[in-house]
Scaffold this motif. Structure first.
Motif, PDB file in Angstrom:
ATOM      1  N   CYS A   1       0.830  -1.201   0.000  1.00  0.00           N
ATOM      2  CA  CYS A   1       0.000   0.000   0.000  1.00  0.00           C
ATOM      3  C   CYS A   1       0.869   1.257   0.000  1.00  0.00           C
ATOM      4  CB  CYS A   1      -0.918   0.004   1.218  1.00  0.00           C
ATOM      5  SG  CYS A   1      -2.171  -1.294   1.169  1.00  0.00           S
ATOM      6  N   THR A   2       0.431   2.242  -0.762  1.00  0.00           N
ATOM      7  CA  THR A   2       1.166   3.502  -0.840  1.00  0.00           C
ATOM      8  C   THR A   2       0.472   4.607  -0.065  1.00  0.00           C
ATOM      9  OG1 THR A   2       0.026   4.050  -2.906  1.00  0.00           O
ATOM     10  CG2 THR A   2       2.152   2.933  -3.087  1.00  0.00           C
ATOM     11  N   TYR A   3      -0.766   4.397   0.334  1.00  0.00           N
ATOM     12  CA  TYR A   3      -1.460   5.410   1.129  1.00  0.00           C
ATOM     13  C   TYR A   3      -2.347   4.740   2.162  1.00  0.00           C
ATOM     14  CZ  TYR A   3      -5.556   4.625  -1.867  1.00  0.00           C
ATOM     15  OH  TYR A   3      -6.612   4.057  -2.542  1.00  0.00           O
ATOM     16  N   LEU A   4      -2.604   5.475   3.235  1.00  0.00           N
ATOM     17  CA  LEU A   4      -3.467   5.046   4.329  1.00  0.00           C
ATOM     18  C   LEU A   4      -4.507   6.144   4.517  1.00  0.00           C
ATOM     19  CD1 LEU A   4      -2.184   3.931   7.860  1.00  0.00           C
ATOM     20  CD2 LEU A   4      -4.258   5.254   7.556  1.00  0.00           C
ATOM     21  N   SER A   5      -5.771   5.771   4.556  1.00  0.00           N
ATOM     22  CA  SER A   5      -6.839   6.739   4.783  1.00  0.00           C
ATOM     23  C   SER A   5      -7.813   6.167   5.799  1.00  0.00           C
ATOM     24  CB  SER A   5      -7.574   7.059   3.473  1.00  0.00           C
ATOM     25  OG  SER A   5      -8.577   8.034   3.681  1.00  0.00           O
ATOM     26  N   ALA A   6      -8.037   6.920   6.878  1.00  0.00           N
ATOM     27  CA  ALA A   6      -8.927   6.450   7.939  1.00  0.00           C
ATOM     28  C   ALA A   6      -9.331   7.625   8.809  1.00  0.00           C
ATOM     29  CB  ALA A   6      -8.232   5.385   8.794  1.00  0.00           C
ATOM     30  N   VAL A   7     -10.475   7.500   9.466  1.00  0.00           N
ATOM     31  CA  VAL A   7     -10.924   8.542  10.392  1.00  0.00           C
ATOM     32  C   VAL A   7     -10.049   8.495  11.641  1.00  0.00           C
ATOM     33  CG1 VAL A   7     -13.298   8.493   9.536  1.00  0.00           C
ATOM     34  CG2 VAL A   7     -12.638   7.013  11.447  1.00  0.00           C
TER      35      VAL A   7
END
Length: 645
Positions: free
Chosen positions: A318-324
């Motif tokens: 994975c190249t990005y992490l997106s989370a609240v």
């Protein structure tokens, strides 16, 4: 599935790709030098998938993980397969009488079929994603409001009661004539047995043309693509209308601002009934050739996904992490254990203001700077973004999107937006005007409340613009309680408790929680001479709140309610008291585990922090308390008092 590109379709154009890295407001303005019609010729989400299938073909678009075990094999769909499935789904819906003005409701967990329902639904009509945690009554009211003709539903209950709710809606909503049953992953063909009248097996009816839209529909940018409900899990639902043009702009702007490229990959654990998961989380990635990983049907609600997150990020490079922020807080408690996350170049969050303590902890543990963004349903999921390579303090949500406009105005006497512009650095209400602005709510009265008289979206968020043109959020004009991404209206709790004959005033706030971010708690004062126990009042309040996530976890009776000098209940004081109560409970539990009779004192420190005083110089206890309290999303100071003081 195979996907051919038919000659009757709109002309193909290139998939979205970033023009250049965004590192300043001047870079955003450089993008605006090209007229938007020229930079963005795509009119519909359907065109996005045609363009991506043509450009990327057999490249993986979606990877579904049946389990959270990184060693297990995923189910992969290519961009060509995805487009073929979108064609088949749209053609199936067309055969069921769904037209451009008709709603198709979706009640599914995380799965590949959700993307067929979303994008096939938008190609045929108007898609309506539903939150399965809502009560059957609220779901029925939303389907009736939208006039939904078809419901695409999961064929088993799981932990949210999908199938039971679907069957109940079939009987409760008169205009709903068809339910399409999506078989759970791994279910053998025919295992479900005979289906009731009006219920169709989704997979068996997918034998439709996969190379074109049979309807011949040419979708305009102004056509409505989706209805998204707002108001969280509580309160009266409102249906926001998204045009195809608004959703397309969101995807294009995200690609530009975040530098998304075909070599990228990311885990999308957001629920797909929420704009964050559908638009910036999925459509943007799929418009640029990115691989999107769907982490089990439970997504981020699956605790095993969080427990294995770093190993999954390593496995899928994975190249990005997106989370609240609440998910980031949970991930901060998961050690790397040797996982190689060196491919991660970008970490983004939104939905709630990031606590500085959490941002610092995340960077310290994983070497990942957390970039914040602002998104909302009324702006098709995204409003501002802090791009990769830009370091900003917690609370800074970045620059406006290209071709969008942003204003900060003073509040009027009623807490609404005035027409008085605030200078840089001065806080006020945030207003937007943008190409991805929604097309209003289904109810015109709700639409009128959302906009200022001169047509700007009044967000209800409070913030200021710094000298670099970046937006900083300082609070919310609405005191929503955000529990694991669920927006809880405190008025629902307050109204329920206020119905008790002994209650004079009631005020609900969020108490800090290491996993959920906030949990609802409520305070009350009693009428003179009235008597009622806290347990009795808590039971009464919970009985009056429909949604389980909104039921208060704790109730405190106060002698007097804190109020401002104009008589309004002062909720910051209540939030701080709730935080002290949470910290005290954790301190007491830790001391009990250590068989300690004495309990360190917990007190407010200033207006937003909590202080724990450990007397007698017990350094071991102080260290233990820091370990217990560190995961809380608030600032807690453990102070060691020397012996004899």
């Amino acid at each position: 599935m195979t996907a051919a590109i038919g000659s009757t379709h709109p002309p193909l154009s290139a998939p979205f790709s970033p023009a250049f890295p965004i590192r300043s407001l001047q870079d955003v303005e450089r993008l605006e030098a090209v007229p938007l019609a020229q930079a963005l010729p795509v009119q519909s989400t359907y065109e996005i998938f045609r363009n991506s299938a043509h450009a990327f073909g057999d490249k993986t678009a979606l990877s579904f993980l049946p389990t959270a075990d990184p060693a297990d094999e995923p189910v992969r769909w290519s961009y060509a397969q995805l487009l073929a499935g979108i064609h088949q789904t749209a053609n199936l819906l067309h055969s069921l009488g769904v037209g451009p003005q008709d709603a198709v409701a979706v009640l599914l967990p995380g799965c590949l079929e959700y993307h067929l329902a979303l994008w096939g639904g938008e190609a045929a009509g108007i898609v309506q994603p539903l939150n399965p945690l809502l009560t059957p009554e609220k779901l029925a009211s939303m389907l009736a409001l939208a006039g939904a003709k078809v419901l695409i539903a999961y064929g088993e209950d799981g932990d949210s009661g999908f199938w039971t709710k679907a069957m109940g809606l079939r009987n409760a909503v008169p205009g709903l004539h068809t339910v399409l049953r999506v078989a759970p992953h791994g279910e053998a063909p025919g295992a479900a047995g005979p289906l009731p009248d009006g219920v169709i097996d989704f997979a068996r009816r997918m034998a439709q043309p996969d190379d074109r839209l049979v309807s011949g529909r040419r979708i305009a940018a102004s056509d409505i693509a989706a209805y998204f409900h707002t108001g969280g899990t509580t309160g009266a639902p409102k249906l926001a209308r998204h045009s195809h043009g608004a959703q397309v702009f969101t995807a294009w702007a995200c690609v530009q601002m975040q530098g998304m490229r075909p070599e990228d990959a990311g885990i999308n654990g957001y629920p797909l009934f929420h704009v964050a998961g559908v638009l910036p989380g999925a459509l943007a990635a799929l418009s640029a050739g990115v691989e999107t990983i769907i982490p089990t049907t439970g997504l981020f609600r699956n605790r095993q996904v969080l427990a294995n997150y770093w190993r999954l990020a390593e496995r899928y490079r994975c190249t990005y992490l997106s989370a609240v922020p609440t998910v980031l807080a949970a991930l901060a408690n998961v050690p790397l254990d040797g996982a190689d996350i060196s491919t991660l170049r970008y970490c983004r969050t939104g939905a709630a203001i990031l606590a500085p303590e959490l941002a610092a902890r995340f960077e310290r543990l994983f070497g990942l700077h957390v970039h914040e963004s602002l998104g909302m349903t009324e702006m098709a999921g995204i409003s501002t973004i802090t791009p990769p390579g830009v370091s900003a303090p917690a609370g800074c949500v970045g620059w406006r999107l290209p071709h969008a406009r942003l204003r900060i105005v003073a509040l009027d006497a009623h807490g609404n937006a005035s027409d008085r512009e605030m200078p840089p650095g001065q806080p006020g209400m945030v207003l937007f005007h943008s190409p991805n602005l929604f097309s209003g709510f289904l109810d015109p009265a709700d639409t009128a409340k959302a906009f200022t008289p001169d047509g700007w979206l009044a967000t209800g968020d409070l913030g200021f613009i710094d000298d670099q043109g970046r937006l900083h959020l300082s609070g919310r004009s609405k005191d929503l309680i955000i529990r694991s991404g669920h927006n809880i209206d405190p008025k629902v709790i307050e109204d329920a408790l206020g119905a008790h004959p002994a209650v004079q005033l009631a005020a609900a706030v969020g108490a800090p929680d290491a996993y959920a971010g906030e949990l609802p708690v409520v305070f009350a004062t009693l009428l003179p001479g009235a008597q009622a126990s806290e347990a009795e009042l808590l039971d009464f309040a919970c009985a009056g709140v429909d949604e389980a996530v909104a039921r208060p976890r704790r109730l405190t009776v106060l002698e007097t309610m804190p109020v401002t000098n104009v008589g309004k209940i002062y909720k910051p004081a209540l939030r701080l008291q709730a935080a002290c109560q949470t910290v005290q409970a954790l301190v007491d539990g830790a001391c009990a585990d250590l068989d300690l009779a004495a309990r360190p004192a917990v007190q407010a420190e200033g207006e937003s922090a909590v202080r724990v005083l450990v007397e007698g110089g017990d350094a071991a206890l102080a260290d233990r308390l820091r370990q217990v309290l560190d995961p809380l999303p608030i600032k807690v100071q453990v102070v060691l008092s020397p012996p004899g003081t």
